[in-house]
Design a protein around this motif. Structure first.
Motif, short mmCIF file in Angstrom:
data_model
loop_
_atom_site.label_atom_id
_atom_site.label_comp_id
_atom_site.label_asym_id
_atom_site.label_seq_id
_atom_site.Cartn_x
_atom_site.Cartn_y
_atom_site.Cartn_z
N ALA A 61 8.07 38.77 -1.55
CA ALA A 61 7.49 37.42 -1.52
C ALA A 61 7.95 36.70 -0.26
O ALA A 61 9.01 37.01 0.30
N VAL A 62 7.14 35.74 0.19
CA VAL A 62 7.51 34.90 1.33
C VAL A 62 7.31 33.44 0.95
O VAL A 62 6.46 33.10 0.12
N ASP A 63 8.11 32.58 1.55
CA ASP A 63 7.98 31.14 1.36
C ASP A 63 7.37 30.52 2.61
O ASP A 63 7.75 30.85 3.74
N VAL A 64 6.46 29.58 2.39
CA VAL A 64 5.84 28.82 3.48
C VAL A 64 6.41 27.41 3.42
O VAL A 64 6.25 26.70 2.42
N HIS A 65 7.10 27.00 4.50
CA HIS A 65 7.73 25.69 4.57
C HIS A 65 7.07 24.84 5.64
O HIS A 65 6.62 25.34 6.68
N GLU A 66 7.05 23.53 5.39
CA GLU A 66 6.65 22.60 6.43
C GLU A 66 7.70 22.58 7.53
O GLU A 66 8.83 23.03 7.32
N GLN A 67 7.34 22.00 8.65
CA GLN A 67 8.28 21.94 9.76
C GLN A 67 9.52 21.13 9.38
O GLN A 67 10.62 21.41 9.83
N GLY A 68 9.33 20.14 8.50
CA GLY A 68 10.45 19.33 8.08
C GLY A 68 11.31 19.98 7.02
O GLY A 68 12.32 19.43 6.60
N GLY A 69 10.89 21.14 6.50
CA GLY A 69 11.69 21.86 5.53
C GLY A 69 11.12 21.91 4.14
O GLY A 69 11.60 22.68 3.30
N GLY A 70 10.13 21.08 3.81
CA GLY A 70 9.56 21.07 2.47
C GLY A 70 8.78 22.34 2.17
O GLY A 70 8.03 22.85 3.01
N LEU A 71 8.96 22.87 0.97
CA LEU A 71 8.26 24.08 0.57
C LEU A 71 6.81 23.77 0.24
O LEU A 71 6.52 22.92 -0.59
N VAL A 72 5.90 24.48 0.87
CA VAL A 72 4.47 24.33 0.61
C VAL A 72 4.04 25.24 -0.52
O VAL A 72 3.41 24.83 -1.49
N GLU A 73 4.39 26.54 -0.41
CA GLU A 73 4.05 27.47 -1.47
C GLU A 73 4.85 28.77 -1.31
O GLU A 73 5.38 29.06 -0.24
N ARG A 74 4.93 29.50 -2.39
CA ARG A 74 5.51 30.84 -2.36
C ARG A 74 4.37 31.83 -2.53
O ARG A 74 3.58 31.74 -3.47
N VAL A 75 4.28 32.79 -1.62
CA VAL A 75 3.20 33.78 -1.63
C VAL A 75 3.79 35.11 -2.09
O VAL A 75 4.71 35.65 -1.46
N GLN A 484 5.84 12.57 0.25
CA GLN A 484 5.23 13.88 0.05
C GLN A 484 4.32 13.91 -1.18
O GLN A 484 4.65 13.33 -2.21
N PRO A 485 3.20 14.60 -1.09
CA PRO A 485 2.38 14.81 -2.29
C PRO A 485 3.19 15.55 -3.36
O PRO A 485 4.08 16.34 -3.02
N PRO A 486 2.91 15.32 -4.62
CA PRO A 486 3.72 15.91 -5.71
C PRO A 486 3.39 17.37 -5.96
O PRO A 486 2.87 17.75 -7.01
N LEU A 487 3.67 18.22 -4.98
CA LEU A 487 3.39 19.65 -5.07
C LEU A 487 4.66 20.39 -4.73
O LEU A 487 5.25 20.19 -3.66
N GLY A 488 5.12 21.26 -5.63
CA GLY A 488 6.40 21.91 -5.41
C GLY A 488 6.32 23.42 -5.42
O GLY A 488 5.36 24.02 -4.93
N LEU A 489 7.36 24.04 -5.95
CA LEU A 489 7.45 25.49 -5.97
C LEU A 489 6.23 26.11 -6.62
O LEU A 489 5.75 25.64 -7.65
N PHE A 490 5.76 27.19 -6.03
CA PHE A 490 4.63 27.96 -6.57
C PHE A 490 3.41 27.06 -6.79
O PHE A 490 2.62 27.26 -7.71
N ARG A 491 3.28 26.04 -5.93
CA ARG A 491 2.15 25.09 -6.03
C ARG A 491 2.12 24.41 -7.39
O ARG A 491 1.06 24.02 -7.89
N GLY A 492 3.27 24.23 -7.98
CA GLY A 492 3.35 23.48 -9.23
C GLY A 492 3.47 22.00 -8.95
O GLY A 492 3.91 21.58 -7.87
N LEU A 596 -6.71 19.12 -7.56
CA LEU A 596 -5.66 18.22 -7.09
C LEU A 596 -4.64 18.99 -6.24
O LEU A 596 -4.16 18.48 -5.22
N LYS A 597 -4.32 20.20 -6.66
CA LYS A 597 -3.38 21.00 -5.87
C LYS A 597 -3.96 21.30 -4.49
O LYS A 597 -3.25 21.25 -3.48
N ASP A 598 -5.25 21.63 -4.43
CA ASP A 598 -5.90 21.83 -3.14
C ASP A 598 -5.81 20.56 -2.30
O ASP A 598 -5.50 20.61 -1.10
N ALA A 599 -6.10 19.41 -2.93
CA ALA A 599 -6.08 18.14 -2.20
C ALA A 599 -4.68 17.82 -1.70
O ALA A 599 -4.49 17.41 -0.55
#
Length: 620
Positions: A61-75, A484-492, A596-599
């Motif tokens: 698995a890989v993690d996708v992080h924003e430049q500021g460090g926030g996790l976008v999603e785990r793939v 930040q939008p309320p989207l966390g680990l695994f797009r939860g 909403l997760k897409d948005a």
């Protein structure tokens, strides 16, 4: 085919979108791919990298992080990374890191671009997020009740023949013509048949009788010249919004400069008795605060009706704003009648969402007063009393006081134009995070009543200074990316963790709010006069500051989040609860959750791009 290539083909065939490929295309992919191994902690991509291949996770698995460090999603297995970079062909904008020992397949960019020529694959990759979001925006605007009255073409509402006159006839002749034809207006035409003006019953009352003009006066002297018009393909909702915004009751329908007919407020009320125009008309005729409060109490049920019809979040917000504007204006008129005329010219302004025409239900007051520079300290007592009357009246109408005190009752926000320039100069030239947290909404300012030139001059002065204010823009950018939008680990979803609204999503401060903040930074960096979020993003697109596709995506996200928010508020009204901005994920359908997760993902990406382009280093 060699056994290892067969294994790769079978793996791809088991995961979308590769499972949709024709057999011969799928069979060719393994030989075109490269298998790479990455130890845990390895960085696959950095924000400034340009993506050269589509990455498919084979194991790990890989993690996708924003430049500021926030996790976008785990793939994880079967997922893909890098689509945005391949499509936009710019810096990727994210960090991609292996979170465990990971095998990936890399498909070169040329192979990726050939794959997207296949319809199902193209939809999945290139339009995966955008199309789902846009389709969602379209689908939620389908009427639940089957009612489509507000989508009626204005040409279907025109009844009777067009009654016209020339500018040279007398007012008396025009009135006689209106009486004979039993109409409330007459269109005034140039000799070549093009529209040049309109005369209405209200014009006769206000401009002729009230002013004591002779009935022999020429029509050209009292008509409304160059009136606002509608296109033949306009809809009833557009007519409604124009009437609300401009406080008019007649709109000529014109094609090629020549009139086809007139749509009146009566036509709209007849079309849908419970529409907001009827409420605004009622508000403008009230003579007491109690009467205004009774009218304002009908707004939530009107919004509920609009939600169940095919109205967009943007249109509904404009209607809510128009009603709020009407209440402000009427209260100010009543205040001036009680207190007497103002001692010097002034301008009452609204701030924040109302200024942007983006109001929802349950919003509080954000107001200020700009006083002409001739105003002396002795005059402040009048404006303090005026502000108190209007503020109390708004509370009675269901608009609570601003918890932060951003109201015209606060002497800090009741200043001369010169003093306001000094306040804005302090914010722009010597910005501090604490000061700008409360000050940002003052950069969303709109005149409601009084001498509008005071507001326009002040805004023009401010906008002449903001484009070069790099530290100021850096602070605003930091605010825009912190929410930040309320989207966390695994797009939860990330819900509120404590307080009254525990386990809910805040769709104002963490949903539509970040979009308005992004748009505000863009507009102020350009010196754009646009106040509304859509206008500001359009200005950024026109100036080349934002990718056109990214703007469209962000607008779709803004619309869908706003729609879910308004739908929730309408539900609160239905259940007898006070409207708010906090939605429990369990109350959402699977469709709403996914979209909403897409948005939220679109908003987060826009925040990441903004962070790269604004000088955050100035304040770090």
């Amino acid at each position: 085919m060699e056994p290892e290539l067969v294994e790769v083909r079978d793996f791809l065939a088991a995961h979308a979108p590769f499972s949709e490929l024709p057999r011969d295309v799928l069979d060719a992919l393994p030989a075109q791919s490269t298998l790479r191994y990455h130890r845990r902690g390895t960085i696959l991509l950095r924000p400034d990298d340009r993506v050269t291949s589509l990455i498919v996770v084979r194991s790990g698995a890989v993690d996708v992080h924003e430049q500021g460090g926030g996790l976008v999603e785990r793939v994880d297995v079967g997922g893909t990374v890098g689509v945005t970079g391949l499509v936009e062909k710019g810096p990727y904008g994210f960090d991609v890191t292996a979170v465990e020992d990971t095998l990936v397949l890399e498909l070169p960019a040329a192979v990726f671009h050939r794959l997207v020529d296949h319809p199902n694959v193209g939809t999945f990759f290139l339009e995966q997020q955008v199309t789902r979001l846009r389709q969602a925006v379209e689908s939620v605007q389908v009427s639940e009740t089957g009612g489509d009255v507000l989508r009626t073409p204005v040409t279907d509402m025109i009844s009777g023949r067009v009654v016209v006159a020339t500018p040279e006839i007398s007012v008396q002749e025009a009135a006689q013509l209106m009486r004979t034809e039993r109409v409330s207006s007459v269109l005034v035409l140039h000799p070549d048949g093009r529209l040049c003006g309109i005369l209405t019953d209200r014009d006769l009352r206000n401009r002729v009788v009230a002013e004591g003009l002779s009935v022999t006066s020429r029509l050209a002297q009292v008509m409304t010249p160059e009136p606002v018009t509608l296109r033949p393909d306009a809809l009833a909702f557009e007519a409604l919004l124009e009437m609300l915004a401009r406080d008019v009751h007649h709109l000529p329908v014109v094609e090629g400069g020549r009139p086809l007919g007139v749509v009146t407020s009566t036509d709209l009320v007849r079309l849908e008795r419970s529409n907001p125009l009827y409420l605004v008309q009622d508000v403008t005729s009230q003579t007491t605060v109690e009467g205004l409060a009774e009218g304002a109490a009908r707004l939530p049920s009107i919004v509920e009706g609009l939600v169940t019809q095919d109205a967009s979040a943007s249109d509904i917000s404009r209607v809510v704003t128009a009603v709020a504007d009407a209440l402000h204006r009427r209260l100010l008129v009543l205040a001036e009648k009680r207190l007497g005329p103002p001692p010097v010219p002034y301008c009452w302004v609204v701030l924040g969402s109302q200024a942007r025409h983006e109001s929802g239900l349950g919003g509080d007051q954000d107001t200020a007063i700009i006083v002409d520079d001739r105003g002396a300290h002795d005059h402040d007592a009048y404006f303090a009393d005026l502000a108190a009357f209007v503020t109390d009246g708004l509370v009675a109408c269901g608009y609570p006081r601003c918890p932060g005190g951003v109201m015209a009752t606060n002497p800090r926000w009741r200043q001369t134009e010169r003093a306001w320039r000094g306040i804005f100069a302090e914010w722009i030239d010597e910005p501090t995070p604490d000061a700008l947290v409360g000050a940002a909404i003052f950069f969303d300012m709109r005149s409601i009543h009084g001498q509008a030139e005071l507001c326009e001059r002040l805004r023009a002065h401010v906008l002449s200074r903001t484009p070069g204010a790099r530290t100021f823009l850096a602070h605003l950018t930091k605010q825009a990316i912190e929410h930040q939008p309320p989207l966390g680990l695994f797009r939860g979803f990330v819900v509120e963790k404590s307080g009254e609204h525990q386990r809910t999503l805040d769709l104002k401060h963490r949903g539509v709010g970040p979009v308005t903040e992004i748009a505000r930074v863009q507009a102020l960096s350009l010196g754009s006069p646009a106040v509304d979020t859509r206008g500001r993003l359009a200005a950024a697109r026109a100036a080349g500051r934002m990718n056109p596709g990214s703007v469209d995506d962000l607008l779709d996200a803004f619309e869908f989040i706003g729609y879910v928010r308004l739908r929730h508020q309408a539900g609160c009204v239905r259940s007898g609860a006070k409207p708010d901005n906090f939605v429990a994920p369990d109350s959402l359908s699977s469709f709403e959750k996914r979209t909403l997760k897409d948005a939220f993902g679109v908003v987060r990406s826009a925040q990441s791009v903004l962070a790269q382009r604004q000088p955050l280093g100035l304040i770090s």
